[in-house]
Design a protein around this motif. Structure first.
Motif, PDB file in Angstrom:
ATOM      1  N   ILE A 132      48.045  35.055  54.504  1.00  0.00           N
ATOM      2  CA  ILE A 132      48.792  35.246  53.252  1.00  0.00           C
ATOM      3  C   ILE A 132      47.913  34.867  52.057  1.00  0.00           C
ATOM      4  O   ILE A 132      47.927  35.536  51.020  1.00  0.00           O
ATOM      5  CB  ILE A 132      50.079  34.407  53.250  1.00  0.00           C
ATOM      6  CG1 ILE A 132      51.026  34.865  54.359  1.00  0.00           C
ATOM      7  CG2 ILE A 132      50.777  34.490  51.896  1.00  0.00           C
ATOM      8  CD1 ILE A 132      51.541  36.266  54.222  1.00  0.00           C
ATOM      9  N   ALA A 133      47.113  33.797  52.204  1.00  0.00           N
ATOM     10  CA  ALA A 133      46.225  33.374  51.116  1.00  0.00           C
ATOM     11  C   ALA A 133      45.181  34.445  50.817  1.00  0.00           C
ATOM     12  O   ALA A 133      44.881  34.731  49.649  1.00  0.00           O
ATOM     13  CB  ALA A 133      45.530  32.060  51.487  1.00  0.00           C
ATOM     14  N   ILE A 134      44.642  35.067  51.871  1.00  0.00           N
ATOM     15  CA  ILE A 134      43.630  36.108  51.694  1.00  0.00           C
ATOM     16  C   ILE A 134      44.205  37.289  50.924  1.00  0.00           C
ATOM     17  O   ILE A 134      43.582  37.825  50.002  1.00  0.00           O
ATOM     18  CB  ILE A 134      43.078  36.561  53.058  1.00  0.00           C
ATOM     19  CG1 ILE A 134      42.229  35.441  53.681  1.00  0.00           C
ATOM     20  CG2 ILE A 134      42.240  37.824  52.921  1.00  0.00           C
ATOM     21  CD1 ILE A 134      41.840  35.700  55.122  1.00  0.00           C
ATOM     22  N   GLN A 135      45.422  37.709  51.297  1.00  0.00           N
ATOM     23  CA  GLN A 135      46.001  38.843  50.589  1.00  0.00           C
ATOM     24  C   GLN A 135      46.567  38.454  49.221  1.00  0.00           C
ATOM     25  O   GLN A 135      46.783  39.304  48.370  1.00  0.00           O
ATOM     26  CB  GLN A 135      47.057  39.529  51.468  1.00  0.00           C
ATOM     27  CG  GLN A 135      48.336  38.777  51.666  1.00  0.00           C
ATOM     28  CD  GLN A 135      49.408  39.182  50.679  1.00  0.00           C
ATOM     29  OE1 GLN A 135      49.391  40.277  50.150  1.00  0.00           O
ATOM     30  NE2 GLN A 135      50.326  38.278  50.429  1.00  0.00           N
ATOM     31  N   ASN A 136      46.783  37.149  48.992  1.00  0.00           N
ATOM     32  CA  ASN A 136      47.227  36.698  47.674  1.00  0.00           C
ATOM     33  C   ASN A 136      46.101  36.720  46.649  1.00  0.00           C
ATOM     34  O   ASN A 136      46.352  36.820  45.437  1.00  0.00           O
ATOM     35  CB  ASN A 136      47.788  35.271  47.753  1.00  0.00           C
ATOM     36  CG  ASN A 136      49.233  35.248  48.190  1.00  0.00           C
ATOM     37  OD1 ASN A 136      49.874  36.280  48.296  1.00  0.00           O
ATOM     38  ND2 ASN A 136      49.750  34.065  48.461  1.00  0.00           N
ATOM     39  N   PHE A 137      44.865  36.607  47.128  1.00  0.00           N
ATOM     40  CA  PHE A 137      43.725  36.601  46.202  1.00  0.00           C
ATOM     41  C   PHE A 137      43.690  37.872  45.356  1.00  0.00           C
ATOM     42  O   PHE A 137      43.660  37.801  44.114  1.00  0.00           O
ATOM     43  CB  PHE A 137      42.413  36.409  46.966  1.00  0.00           C
ATOM     44  CG  PHE A 137      41.203  36.373  46.076  1.00  0.00           C
ATOM     45  CD1 PHE A 137      40.805  35.176  45.502  1.00  0.00           C
ATOM     46  CD2 PHE A 137      40.478  37.525  45.801  1.00  0.00           C
ATOM     47  CE1 PHE A 137      39.691  35.129  44.659  1.00  0.00           C
ATOM     48  CE2 PHE A 137      39.374  37.500  44.966  1.00  0.00           C
ATOM     49  CZ  PHE A 137      38.981  36.296  44.401  1.00  0.00           C
ATOM     50  N   PRO A 138      43.691  39.060  45.975  1.00  0.00           N
ATOM     51  CA  PRO A 138      43.718  40.271  45.140  1.00  0.00           C
ATOM     52  C   PRO A 138      44.980  40.399  44.310  1.00  0.00           C
ATOM     53  O   PRO A 138      44.946  40.948  43.202  1.00  0.00           O
ATOM     54  CB  PRO A 138      43.605  41.408  46.166  1.00  0.00           C
ATOM     55  CG  PRO A 138      43.990  40.821  47.470  1.00  0.00           C
ATOM     56  CD  PRO A 138      43.570  39.393  47.391  1.00  0.00           C
ATOM     57  N   GLU A 139      46.118  39.890  44.822  1.00  0.00           N
ATOM     58  CA  GLU A 139      47.359  39.974  44.046  1.00  0.00           C
ATOM     59  C   GLU A 139      47.241  39.178  42.753  1.00  0.00           C
ATOM     60  O   GLU A 139      47.704  39.611  41.695  1.00  0.00           O
ATOM     61  CB  GLU A 139      48.536  39.462  44.873  1.00  0.00           C
ATOM     62  CG  GLU A 139      48.989  40.440  45.942  1.00  0.00           C
ATOM     63  CD  GLU A 139      50.248  39.975  46.643  1.00  0.00           C
ATOM     64  OE1 GLU A 139      50.704  38.858  46.340  1.00  0.00           O
ATOM     65  OE2 GLU A 139      50.761  40.724  47.477  1.00  0.00           O
ATOM     66  N   GLY A 140      46.623  37.990  42.834  1.00  0.00           N
ATOM     67  CA  GLY A 140      46.438  37.181  41.634  1.00  0.00           C
ATOM     68  C   GLY A 140      45.575  37.889  40.611  1.00  0.00           C
ATOM     69  O   GLY A 140      45.858  37.865  39.407  1.00  0.00           O
ATOM     70  N   ALA A 141      44.520  38.556  41.103  1.00  0.00           N
ATOM     71  CA  ALA A 141      43.632  39.282  40.198  1.00  0.00           C
ATOM     72  C   ALA A 141      44.311  40.510  39.620  1.00  0.00           C
ATOM     73  O   ALA A 141      44.145  40.831  38.430  1.00  0.00           O
ATOM     74  CB  ALA A 141      42.361  39.690  40.953  1.00  0.00           C
ATOM     75  N   ILE A 142      45.108  41.192  40.448  1.00  0.00           N
ATOM     76  CA  ILE A 142      45.746  42.426  40.018  1.00  0.00           C
ATOM     77  C   ILE A 142      46.776  42.178  38.923  1.00  0.00           C
ATOM     78  O   ILE A 142      47.038  43.054  38.102  1.00  0.00           O
ATOM     79  CB  ILE A 142      46.390  43.142  41.233  1.00  0.00           C
ATOM     80  CG1 ILE A 142      45.289  43.781  42.087  1.00  0.00           C
ATOM     81  CG2 ILE A 142      47.392  44.195  40.806  1.00  0.00           C
ATOM     82  CD1 ILE A 142      45.783  44.346  43.405  1.00  0.00           C
ATOM     83  N   ILE A 143      47.337  40.969  38.862  1.00  0.00           N
ATOM     84  CA  ILE A 143      48.310  40.710  37.788  1.00  0.00           C
ATOM     85  C   ILE A 143      47.650  40.088  36.559  1.00  0.00           C
ATOM     86  O   ILE A 143      48.014  40.418  35.423  1.00  0.00           O
ATOM     87  CB  ILE A 143      49.468  39.809  38.275  1.00  0.00           C
ATOM     88  CG1 ILE A 143      50.577  39.811  37.223  1.00  0.00           C
ATOM     89  CG2 ILE A 143      49.011  38.398  38.569  1.00  0.00           C
ATOM     90  CD1 ILE A 143      51.860  39.180  37.678  1.00  0.00           C
ATOM     91  N   SER A 144      46.654  39.218  36.727  1.00  0.00           N
ATOM     92  CA  SER A 144      46.077  38.544  35.560  1.00  0.00           C
ATOM     93  C   SER A 144      45.168  39.456  34.742  1.00  0.00           C
ATOM     94  O   SER A 144      45.202  39.445  33.505  1.00  0.00           O
ATOM     95  CB  SER A 144      45.302  37.296  35.995  1.00  0.00           C
ATOM     96  OG  SER A 144      44.168  37.637  36.763  1.00  0.00           O
ATOM     97  N   MET A 145      44.384  40.285  35.406  1.00  0.00           N
ATOM     98  CA  MET A 145      43.419  41.116  34.678  1.00  0.00           C
ATOM     99  C   MET A 145      44.063  42.225  33.840  1.00  0.00           C
ATOM    100  O   MET A 145      43.665  42.441  32.688  1.00  0.00           O
ATOM    101  CB  MET A 145      42.380  41.665  35.646  1.00  0.00           C
ATOM    102  CG  MET A 145      41.514  40.564  36.254  1.00  0.00           C
ATOM    103  SD  MET A 145      40.171  41.197  37.254  1.00  0.00           S
ATOM    104  CE  MET A 145      39.193  42.016  35.995  1.00  0.00           C
ATOM    105  N   PRO A 146      45.065  42.944  34.366  1.00  0.00           N
ATOM    106  CA  PRO A 146      45.735  43.925  33.499  1.00  0.00           C
ATOM    107  C   PRO A 146      46.411  43.287  32.292  1.00  0.00           C
ATOM    108  O   PRO A 146      46.460  43.886  31.216  1.00  0.00           O
ATOM    109  CB  PRO A 146      46.763  44.567  34.435  1.00  0.00           C
ATOM    110  CG  PRO A 146      46.186  44.412  35.797  1.00  0.00           C
ATOM    111  CD  PRO A 146      45.514  43.076  35.770  1.00  0.00           C
ATOM    112  N   LEU A 147      46.941  42.072  32.460  1.00  0.00           N
ATOM    113  CA  LEU A 147      47.580  41.394  31.334  1.00  0.00           C
ATOM    114  C   LEU A 147      46.551  41.100  30.239  1.00  0.00           C
ATOM    115  O   LEU A 147      46.825  41.256  29.049  1.00  0.00           O
ATOM    116  CB  LEU A 147      48.238  40.093  31.803  1.00  0.00           C
ATOM    117  CG  LEU A 147      49.482  40.238  32.672  1.00  0.00           C
ATOM    118  CD1 LEU A 147      49.980  38.871  33.126  1.00  0.00           C
ATOM    119  CD2 LEU A 147      50.586  40.980  31.926  1.00  0.00           C
TER     120      LEU A 147
END
Length: 260
Positions: free
Chosen positions: A155-170
Motif C-alpha cells: 500500500i505504501a508503494i502505491q501511495n507514493f505515486p498517489e501523493g505525487a499525483i495530487i500535490s503536483m497538479p495542485l
C-alpha cells in the motif's frame, strides 16, 4: 499497541507523504505518460493486494465450511463494493483531469474536492491494513507478521505515486508548493486513522474476519475499476498503463509470497 503494528499502520501514510514531497523536487507538472504509468502501477498493486492479501486469506479462514467456503468472501466483497458506492454517491469529489464533480452538488473549492477524491479511495486501504493487523494481533487467523507487513509495504508503494499525483497538479494550478504538499499529505492521513480504529475494534472483528478481509478487498477493487483504470486509459491510446499495472501486480504478489 506494539511497535510492529504501529509501523505497519504508519508506513502507508509515509508513502503518501514522500510522494507528495515530489512537488519540491520537480519544477513542472507531471507528464501525462508518467501519470498513466504511476496510476497503472498503483492499480496493479491494489488488485494483487485484494487477491493475495485479502480474498485468499478470507477463503482460507472459511475452509471449515467446505464447498461453501466462498460465502463469507462473496458477502464481504459485495458489502465493500456497496459501501464505496454509497460513499462515492454521498461525498462531493473531483477526479484528476476532469472539471465535472461527482456526488451531490456542492460549493466546495475545486482543490478540496480533488483532495476528497483521493481521501475517498484511501479509506479502504486504511481499513485493509487495519483488518490484516487486527488478524495478526488476534494470533489465530493464520496471518503472519510478514504477511501483514507485505500488505502495508504494498500500500505504501502505491501511495507514493498517489501523493505525487495530487500535490503536483495542485502546484501547477497555482497553489504554493507548501500548500500542495500539505494537501497531498492530508489525503493520506485517513489511512492510519481508519487502521487504528480497526485495531481498537479487534474484539468484535475476529469472529467476522473473513467478511472484513473481503470487505476491504471489494472496496479497494471498486476504487481500481471506478477511478484508477479509467484515468489510466483516457485520452490518446498508450500501453504504458497496462504494462505498469502488470509490474505493480507482480511486485505486490512477490512481496506477499516472500514475506508471508
Amino acid at each position: 499497541m506494539n511497535s510492529s503494528i504501529f509501523i505497519g499502520l504508519t508506513v502507508p501514510f509515509l508513502g503518501t507523504a514522500l510522494g507528495a514531497a515530489c512537488v519540491f523536487l520537480m519544477k513542472d507538472r507531471m507528464g501525462r505518460q508518467v501519470e498513466r504509468a504511476l496510476t497503472g502501477f498503483a492499480s496493479g498493486v491494489m488488485v494483487a493486494a485484494s487477491v493475495w492479501s485479502l480474498l485468499v486469506p478470507a477463503m482460507d479462514q472459511s475452509e471449515g465450511m467446505g464447498r461453501l467456503a466462498f460465502v463469507p468472501a462473496f458477502i464481504g466483497f459485495w458489502a465493500g463494493i456497496i459501501f464505496l458506492l454509497l460513499l462515492d454517491s454521498c461525498i462531493p469529489h473531483l477526479h484528476m483531469n476532469t472539471d465535472k464533480a461527482e456526488g451531490p452538488k456542492s460549493k466546495l473549492a475545486r482543490t478540496t474536492m480533488m483532495v476528497l477524491a483521493v481521501t475517498l479511495h484511501n479509506i479502504p486501504e486504511g481499513m485493509a491494513v487495519g483488518v490484516v493487523y487486527a488478524a495478526f494481533k488476534a494470533g489465530n487467523s493464520g496471518i503472519s507478521a510478514g504477511a501483514a507487513l507485505a500488505l502495508s509495504l504494498g500500500i505504501a508503494i502505491q501511495n507514493f505515486p498517489e501523493g505525487a499525483i495530487i500535490s503536483m497538479p495542485l502546484a501547477a494550478e497555482g497553489r504554493s508548493k507548501k500548500k500542495s504538499f500539505i494537501y497531498g499529505v492530508l489525503s493520506g492521513a485517513v489511512e492510519p486513522i481508519f487502521g487504528f480504529i480497526t485495531i481498537l475494534a479487534v474484539g468484535f472483528i475476529v469472529p467476522a474476519m473473513p467478511y472484513l478481509l473481503s470487505f476491504a478487498a471489494g472496496a479497494m477493487l471498486y476504487v481500481v475499476v471506478e477511478e484508477l483504470i479509467p484515468e489510466m486509459s483516457e485520452g490518446e491510446h498508450s500501453n504504458i498503463g497496462v504494462v505498469m499495472f502488470a509490474v505493480g501486480f507482480t511486485c505486490m504478489m512477490a512481496l506477499d509470497v516472500a514475506l508471508g
